[in-house]
Write an enzyme that holds these catalytic residues in place. Structure first.
Site, mmCIF file in Angstrom:
data_model
loop_
_atom_site.group_PDB
_atom_site.id
_atom_site.type_symbol
_atom_site.label_atom_id
_atom_site.label_comp_id
_atom_site.label_asym_id
_atom_site.label_seq_id
_atom_site.Cartn_x
_atom_site.Cartn_y
_atom_site.Cartn_z
ATOM 1 N N PHE A 92 0.733 -0.702 -0.627
ATOM 2 C CA PHE A 92 -0.257 -0.104 -0.273
ATOM 3 C C PHE A 92 0.588 1.296 -0.170
ATOM 4 O O PHE A 92 1.938 1.548 0.990
ATOM 5 C CB PHE A 92 -0.753 -0.118 1.725
ATOM 6 C CG PHE A 92 -1.515 0.846 1.441
ATOM 7 C CD1 PHE A 92 -3.267 0.921 -0.057
ATOM 8 C CD2 PHE A 92 -2.316 2.151 2.045
ATOM 9 C CE1 PHE A 92 -3.973 1.789 0.300
ATOM 10 C CE2 PHE A 92 -2.669 3.195 1.570
ATOM 11 C CZ PHE A 92 -3.816 2.960 1.111
ATOM 12 N N ASP B 125 1.964 -5.087 8.610
ATOM 13 C CA ASP B 125 0.202 -4.071 8.780
ATOM 14 C C ASP B 125 -1.168 -5.447 8.386
ATOM 15 O O ASP B 125 -1.477 -5.827 7.570
ATOM 16 C CB ASP B 125 0.884 -3.725 6.968
ATOM 17 C CG ASP B 125 -0.829 -2.266 6.928
ATOM 18 O OD1 ASP B 125 -1.665 -3.141 7.600
ATOM 19 O OD2 ASP B 125 -0.653 -1.533 6.008
ATOM 20 N N ARG C 160 -12.656 -4.006 -7.352
ATOM 21 C CA ARG C 160 -11.877 -4.608 -6.218
ATOM 22 C C ARG C 160 -13.489 -5.317 -5.405
ATOM 23 O O ARG C 160 -14.504 -4.423 -4.723
ATOM 24 C CB ARG C 160 -11.023 -4.164 -5.376
ATOM 25 C CG ARG C 160 -10.864 -4.641 -4.028
ATOM 26 C CD ARG C 160 -9.547 -4.022 -3.520
ATOM 27 N NE ARG C 160 -9.814 -3.200 -2.948
ATOM 28 C CZ ARG C 160 -9.985 -1.962 -1.758
ATOM 29 N NH1 ARG C 160 -7.888 -2.825 -1.811
ATOM 30 N NH2 ARG C 160 -10.435 -1.208 -1.167
#
Length: 411
Positions: free
Chosen positions: A124, A196, A370
């Site tokens: 990300f 994460d 998505r």
């Protein structure tokens, strides 16, 4: 018309009662819980009570009478139970990016003889930005090194790597790393690991203790349903607590914050990773949202997640090739999170057409549509209907309209 297969699957779903605990709009199939979770019904009342009674009537006394002061630890311990962490190793605070700054700085301090941070090019972006900023701030040759695919990670872990920074589930593709295996491989090379958990906490079982993870971060507003901008969380392995002073030395990280000492003396426990005053209203919303999880079987959650994703993939397979939808999420459930992504031309317009018809997913540049599958409030009928609407959008080319093609704010 819902198929008999979907009806039977919903009837036998051990998690079906949880859907009633969320406020879901009529005529909406919500497949974006991996960006913002739905509102648990009890949150509205809990926040209203905090505003009217605790803030409105008790005023500043509520730091003690309502125990606002210990919200970071209390909420952190609730999250700990969902990510395989012992009590006293997780706090809720700040944002994911700020927490990454804290734990990444700590990890580099613990491995001070090394200068590289390794991550994936497809991680990300904000994680990469924070890592770049930390490296520049430290100087001394510190730098971020990016690998192109998961298979390249092991070869990148040389003797100058201090920290491996990975997202457990990739935000675009849904690819899931083997946390335990990668952590062990990194430790064998003397490398610390920061995970994460933004796309895995609340979506599947996570066991930080068994994996012997060093640090972890995550957000409260996706699968944990804490609301937009909800406080994030961070985890520190007990072996590392008190071994390094994280740089955001705010008063809530002090060993005795209400002694108001002039010189900073950090807590030796997880509280050191706190900084400023807790965001009480956001923390209260997250605290109440986490109560939904009190009687959730995480293995049943994972089984339903897998089944929902499989059902969607199988449904789309019937027309994917004809309309040039390329599955970028692993077909193997053991290698994916709780989402399904496709690359396709005109992805933004297709997603806008879906949203206009009540199927809310999202788009990730340059070409990814998505779909997130949140087992607590999605049904198999939802999945079947979403597939049908996606096919209708593609067959009729309803996406090919000016209002859908104009690139605006991306959710």
């Amino acid at each position: 018309m819902t198929s008999t297969k979907a009806i039977l699957a919903d009837q036998s779903d051990p998690l079906r009662s949880f859907r009633d605990r969320f406020e879901l709009p009529d005529n909406v199939i919500y497949l974006d819980g991996n960006s913002l979770g739905a509102l648990p019904k009890t949150v509205r009342q809990r926040v209203a009570k905090t505003i009217s009674e605790e803030w409105g009537e008790q005023l500043i006394r509520s730091w003690n009478t309502a125990d606002w002061v210990h919200l970071p630890q209390r909420v952190g311990n609730k999250i700990a139970g969902l990510i395989g962490a012992p009590a006293g190793t997780v706090v809720a605070a700040d944002s994911t990016s700020i927490n990454l700054f804290k734990v990444l700085s700590a990890a580099l301090g613990l491995n001070a003889g090394r200068s590289k941070i390794v991550s994936e090019r497809e991680n990300f972006p904000t994680d990469l930005y924070v890592a770049e900023g930390v490296a520049k701030q430290i100087g001394k040759g510190h730098r971020l090194v990016l690998v192109d695919k998961p298979a390249d990670i092991a070869d990148a872990l040389d003797d100058d790597v201090a920290v491996l920074m990975l997202t457990h589930v990739n935000y675009r593709t849904g690819y899931r790393h083997d946390m335990a295996a990668i952590t062990q491989a990194a430790h064998d090379k003397g490398v610390l690991v920061v995970w994460d958990l933004a796309h895995s906490a609340g979506a599947m079982p996570v066991d930080l203790t068994s994996a012997n993870a060093d640090f972890a971060i995550g957000c409260g507003y996706k699968y944990l349903n804490g609301g937009p901008g909800a406080p994030a969380f961070l985890y520190v392995n007990p072996a590392h607590q008190g071994e390094f002073n994280q740089p955001l030395s705010g008063w809530f990280g002090h060993r005795a914050p209400f002694n108001f000492e002039t010189v900073y003396a950090p807590s030796r426990n997880i509280e050191q990773y706190l900084c400023g005053t807790p965001q009480v209203l956001g923390m209260i919303a997250l605290d109440e949202a986490l109560s939904v999880w009190n009687d959730v079987d995480m293995e049943a959650l994972r089984m339903k997640s897998t089944a929902l994703c499989d059902s969607f993939i199988e449904g789309v397979e019937d027309f994917a090739a004809e309309y040039h939808l390329k599955l970028v999420t692993p077909r193997d459930a053991d290698k994916r999170g709780s989402q399904v992504s496709y690359s396709c031309e005109n992805g933004y317009a297709i997603m806008q057409a879906l949203i206009a018809r009540g199927v809310i997913g999202d788009f990730r540049a340059p070409d990814i549509i998505r779909f997130g599958f949140t087992p607590l409030y999605l049904s198999f009928a939802d999945v079947e209907n979403a597939v049908s609407i996606l096919k209708e959008v593609l067959v009729t080319r309803s996406w090919d309209a000016h209002e859908y093609r104009v690139l605006g704010a991306v959710t």
